[in-house]
Design a protein around this motif. Structure first.
Motif, PDB file in Angstrom:
ATOM      1  N   GLY A  27     -43.105  52.278   3.470  1.00  0.00           N
ATOM      2  CA  GLY A  27     -42.552  50.940   3.579  1.00  0.00           C
ATOM      3  C   GLY A  27     -42.542  50.470   5.028  1.00  0.00           C
ATOM      4  N   SER A 393     -37.147  43.089  -0.009  1.00  0.00           N
ATOM      5  CA  SER A 393     -35.717  42.856  -0.180  1.00  0.00           C
ATOM      6  C   SER A 393     -35.224  41.496   0.338  1.00  0.00           C
ATOM      7  CB  SER A 393     -34.909  43.994   0.459  1.00  0.00           C
ATOM      8  OG  SER A 393     -35.260  44.180   1.812  1.00  0.00           O
ATOM      9  N   SER A 408     -37.400  49.743  -5.098  1.00  0.00           N
ATOM     10  CA  SER A 408     -38.355  50.105  -4.058  1.00  0.00           C
ATOM     11  C   SER A 408     -39.726  50.325  -4.667  1.00  0.00           C
ATOM     12  CB  SER A 408     -37.892  51.384  -3.346  1.00  0.00           C
ATOM     13  OG  SER A 408     -38.948  51.971  -2.628  1.00  0.00           O
ATOM     14  N   SER A 475     -32.539  50.644  -5.627  1.00  0.00           N
ATOM     15  CA  SER A 475     -33.049  51.425  -4.499  1.00  0.00           C
ATOM     16  C   SER A 475     -32.391  50.954  -3.208  1.00  0.00           C
ATOM     17  CB  SER A 475     -34.568  51.253  -4.366  1.00  0.00           C
ATOM     18  OG  SER A 475     -35.226  51.464  -5.596  1.00  0.00           O
ATOM     19  N   ASP A 479     -37.154  48.610   3.002  1.00  0.00           N
ATOM     20  CA  ASP A 479     -38.563  48.228   2.928  1.00  0.00           C
ATOM     21  C   ASP A 479     -38.990  47.285   4.040  1.00  0.00           C
ATOM     22  OD1 ASP A 479     -36.778  46.360   1.689  1.00  0.00           O
ATOM     23  OD2 ASP A 479     -38.503  45.307   0.866  1.00  0.00           O
TER      24      ASP A 479
END
Length: 521
Positions: A27, A393, A408, A475, A479
């Motif tokens: 990520g 996100s 995620s 998650s 990210d």
């Protein structure tokens, strides 16, 4: 099966100026914590959507790495499935690279490190925030130009600032500061764009004294000074006289740097070679101009941002780049910087006959699982599907399908295994592509019915449905790297740490030895 490549062999590609794309498949958050200089962030869950524009040639050499998360074999398989024929895995991953080369934090590092080198070599003049504040408060003959994207300027700016993204500065400055006695101050959020913007005007030979706001709006904020918000002032389009002066200045400097101007016939030759030599073609004008028309095959990449964040458009180090604008000014200035950054860059002559539809190189094969698609109407009818959103996100926070959980992408399977129940699962993402691309992997690991929303969250909105902002985290949202130079809610410690980090980049470059930068005096 993918082959393997050592870190030393990878670095030889850069030193020998051979084409290679190094992909960090984690990520963006972990990528921003630590990565090699020319690594490009392509999270494993976003390969199908993000990789094709970054690496347009299917035979270009690609290397993938992680830091022991176990992504690389799966990433190599997904990349090969798109049609890429030369995919390798970095032996030992990030840890092995760390033993032979420098690793960097943050994003857009090559551009930022280059900006610091420019300041070190050219002694780009700047003033601290308190001195700039005094000048702004006491002098009338001052022009303050904000070299960031308009959206960043609109979020916050310093008093008297007007928006003029860096690639537009030489093009627009003459009418904004018609008297050579007028002081010009260039600012950005941190350091790079104000350094490059200030030095662009100096390189172009404008008669005015030009200074950068040292450390940008970060420096301004750290001094406790107030910023403006919601400003919309822009420097206007230049007059014909100003445009003529700007062209002379840009052309003189481009020749000094060694920028080559090519014809339509030369561009056609480059395009015919695009299966064996990676080619990028960019229109560096203001996006509003681009939206009114551009030569076929040219992608919008505003000049200032292209220099600031070249790795967001170009994934293959050693590739060939052709720039276009309709006046010859912005392309020449942008090319002058990219050439100094080690890119093989050319400018399409502004008087050239515009090329027609270019030959289309073989495109990646993006195959979405047709039997997994669910329409918005079907989803609303069923009512029994748990929704998991694979958007980044910040996009999820901004708005998502009511009841949807953030998931995620790289760790989708791990986290879906923790979801209780046996009912069907619906994956979504902004346009549905990322969601669709991750269905197959999820199905292999989770014994539940798994589908994706056709058209994604955008289709949901376009059907007249509302979004919600209440968050549900399946998650941990790591990210995205929160940039300490964007927005208005950054901690002072993070801003100071960022400035301190930028100031040591020249030393890192020297220790690394692979940048290939050369600042022209």
């Amino acid at each position: 099966m993918a082959k393997w490549i050592s870190s030393r062999e990878l670095r030889r590609y850069w030193l020998e100026k051979r084409e290679i794309a190094l992909l960090d498949v984690r990520g963006e958050g972990p990528y921003a914590d630590c990565h090699p200089l020319f690594a490009v962030s392509v999270p494993i869950s976003e390969i199908e959507e993000k990789l094709p524009p970054l690496v347009p040639r299917l035979s270009a050499p690609i290397v993938v790495y992680d830091d022991g998360e176990g992504y690389v074999e799966r990433a190599a398989t997904r990349i090969s499935a798109l049609g890429y024929s030369s995919v390798a895995i970095l032996e030992g991953g990030l840890a092995a690279y760390y033993r032979v080369g420098e690793v960097y934090r943050d994003v857009n590092v090559p551009s930022k490190a280059f900006g610091e080198l420019v300041e070190a070599i050219r002694h780009t003049p700047s003033l601290p925030a308190k001195d700039v504040k005094e000048i702004i408060d006491t002098r009338d003959d001052v022009v303050v130009v904000d070299a960031r994207r308009f959206e960043e300027y609109n979020t916050m700016s310093i008093p008297r600032g007007r928006s003029c993204p860096g690639g537009e500065l030489v093009y627009r400055i003459h009418d904004a500061a018609p008297s050579p006695e007028t002081l010009v101050i260039v600012n950005c959020a941190g350091r790079t764009r104000s350094i490059i913007g200030t030095q662009s005007l100096i390189n172009a030979g404008v008669p005015n004294k030009v200074l950068a706001l040292r450390n940008g709006t970060i420096g301004w904020t750290l001094e406790g000074l107030e910023v403006d918000r919601g400003k919309t002032e822009r420097l206007p389009e230049p007059s014909e006289d100003a445009r003529s002066r700007a062209f002379e200045n840009a052309d003189r400097w481009a020749k000094n740097v060694g920028v080559l101007i090519i014809s339509s016939e030369q561009l056609a030759r480059f395009r015919n070679e695009a299966e064996t030599r990676t080619l990028y073609t960019f229109d560096v004008r203001d996006p509003r101009e681009y939206s009114r028309g551009s030569p076929a095959g040219f992608v919008s990449a505003p000049g200032g941002q292209l220099v600031q964040a070249v790795d967001e458009w170009v994934g293959v180090r050693g590739a060939r780049i052709v720039l276009y604008d309709d006046d010859g000014i912005r392309a020449r200035m942008t090319a002058s910087w990219l050439l100094q950054m080690g890119w093989d860059v050319y400018v399409l002559n502004e008087n050239a006959e515009m090329p027609g539809t270019p030959p289309m190189p073989q495109a990646p094969r993006i195959r979405l699982p047709a039997n997994a698609a669910v329409t918005v109407a079907d989803y609303k009818t069923r009512g029994d599907m748990a929704v998991f959103d694979l958007a980044r996100s910040p996009a999820y926070r901004k708005g998502h399908i009511p009841g949807a959980y953030y998931a995620s992408g790289p760790e989708l399977v791990r986290d879906l295994k923790a979801v209780p129940g046996t009912g069907p699962i619906l994956l979504t993402s902004p346009n549905g592509v990322v969601a669709a691309a991750n269905v197959a992997h999820a199905r292999l690991a989770v014994s539940r019915e798994i589908h994706y929303l056709s058209g994604g969250t955008t289709a949901w909105e376009q059907a007249g449905n509302t979004l919600e902002t209440e968050t549900r985290w399946l998650s941990v949202p790591k990210d995205v790297y929160k940039r300490p130079y964007e927005g208005i809610d950054n901690a002072q410690a993070n801003m100071q740490s960022y400035i301190d980090w930028e100031l040591q980049l020249v030393a890192q470059l020297a220790n690394d030895g692979v940048a290939g930068f050369h600042v022209v005096r």
